[in-house]
Design an enzyme around this catalytic site. Structure first.
Site, PDB file in Angstrom:
ATOM      1  CG  ASP A 168      21.510  -6.895 -56.782  1.00 12.36           C
ATOM      2  OD1 ASP A 168      20.809  -6.651 -57.778  1.00 12.36           O
ATOM      3  OD2 ASP A 168      22.751  -7.011 -56.830  1.00 12.36           O
ATOM      4  CG  ASN A 201      17.205 -21.232 -67.973  1.00 10.97           C
ATOM      5  OD1 ASN A 201      16.830 -20.417 -68.801  1.00 10.97           O
ATOM      6  ND2 ASN A 201      17.984 -22.263 -68.278  1.00 10.97           N
ATOM      7  CD  GLU A 224      19.526 -11.022 -62.983  1.00 10.33           C
ATOM      8  OE1 GLU A 224      20.533 -11.716 -63.226  1.00 10.33           O
ATOM      9  OE2 GLU A 224      19.560  -9.773 -62.977  1.00 10.33           O
ATOM     10  CG  HIS A 265      17.959  -8.379 -57.509  1.00 12.04           C
ATOM     11  ND1 HIS A 265      18.849  -9.174 -58.187  1.00 12.04           N
ATOM     12  CD2 HIS A 265      17.870  -8.904 -56.254  1.00 12.04           C
ATOM     13  CE1 HIS A 265      19.288 -10.131 -57.370  1.00 12.04           C
ATOM     14  NE2 HIS A 265      18.706  -9.985 -56.194  1.00 12.04           N
ATOM     15  NE  ARG A 295      22.644  -2.036 -60.365  1.00 13.66           N
ATOM     16  CZ  ARG A 295      22.960  -3.324 -60.488  1.00 13.66           C
ATOM     17  NH1 ARG A 295      22.105  -4.178 -61.016  1.00 13.66           N
ATOM     18  NH2 ARG A 295      24.145  -3.756 -60.061  1.00 13.66           N
TER      19      ARG A 295
END
Length: 314
Positions: free
Chosen positions: A15, A153, A188, A252, A286
């Site tokens: 992220d 959402n 997201e 992200h 990640r």
């Protein structure tokens, strides 16, 4: 200006949020232990790899903000530094809510940070990935929230101040396309980009494995951003897994530029392998990556495909 770095720029940082302010790059991301917020700064993207991280805040021992500290973003608003992040509770680990920190001084690496509290939404529920932005003299917030409980959402609202909504939130996208509903029904990680008379919001979709990918929303720059009808959505992903270069689940993202401002840069995380043992959230690999992207003749961004790990030059 030619700039270069090695991908990934920072390993085990999901992220990623990277911005350029006053000639320096500022980086923050989720740490693998999900228990703290750290910031690092450097004069170049390559320098971020060796820049020492500074922990500016740690999770509480109990209650709100005591578990799953996720996806911090560092923003400077009207000369003040703020961090937006999500966190849950030790006794209710999926009670994710959005929170804001404010730096009391001018240097986010050395000055004290205070908690401004939770960003309250009318429908209390699982919410995360808040990102603020300014447009046409107004400040907005875009974030992800589950409603109904099984779907994440994207919402938007105007801000009264950096941690308080001014208007009723409206939904601008739901995970209604097949590629947004693999594993989980998810929209997201919104990230704003303004260019060519349009306001773009890139976002991420599907489960956080190799199916994770980026989608794109857009509205006319003069449209009412609080009107859901102003927003349009790409029917296909705009950035996704490329097995040929061993890049899986890219997403992200955030945006920045080269030091001269002439080249736009896409910042994202991805894994370099497909198969994950156990829950993907417990897999720390990640890694944060950066690559240049261009623009099509119709004024839309062309993110291309993920680049392979290793040396990279714009």
């Amino acid at each position: 200006m030619n700039t270069s770095w090695t991908n990934p720029i920072v390993e085990q940082r999901a992220d990623p949020h990277l911005s350029r302010v006053d000639g320096r790059y500022w980086f923050t991301a989720s740490v693998p232990s999900y228990d703290a917020i750290e910031i690092r700064a450097a004069d170049s993207i390559a320098g971020l790899a060796i820049a020492p991280p500074t922990v500016i805040w740690r999770k509480h021992d109990s209650g709100p903000m005591s578990w799953h500290v996720w996806a911090p973003e560092l923003h400077r608003i009207d000369g003040r530094w703020f961090v937006y992040f999500a966190a849950a509770e030790r006794d209710d680990i999926w009670k994710l809510r959005m929170y804001v920190l404010e730096c009391e001084g001018a240097d986010p690496l050395t000055d004290n940070w205070i908690e401004r509290g939770q960003i309250a939404t009318p429908e209390e529920g699982f919410s995360l990935d808040a990102t603020p932005f300014e447009h046409n003299g107004k400040r907005f917030l875009c974030w992800a929230q589950k409603s109904p409980p099984t779907e994440s959402n994207l919402y938007i609202a105007e801000l009264a101040n950096p941690w308080t909504l001014k208007t009723e939130p409206v939904v601008i996208t739901r995970p209604d396309l097949a590629w947004e509903r693999i594993g989980f029904c998810v929209n997201e990680g919104p990230a704003l980009l303004k260019r060519n008379g349009k306001v773009f919001i890139a976002y991420s979709a599907a489960a956080t494995d190799a199916n994770y990918c980026m989608g794109l929303l857009w509205a006319d720059e003069n449209a009412d951003l609080l009107d859901p009808k102003s927003w349009h959505k790409s029917p296909t992903p705009v950035f996704m897994t490329d097995e040929s270069v061993s890049q899986f689940g890219p997403g992200h993202n955030s945006f920045t530029t080269t030091p001269d401002g002439k080249t736009d840069l896409l910042v994202y995380h991805a894994r370099n392998y497909r198969d994950i043992v156990g829950d993907p959230l417990n897999d720390p690999n990640r890694h944060a990556r950066v690559q240049a992207f261009g623009w099509r003749g119709d004024g839309f961004p062309d993110f291309g495909t993920p680049v392979a790990d290793g040396p990279y030059s714009t």
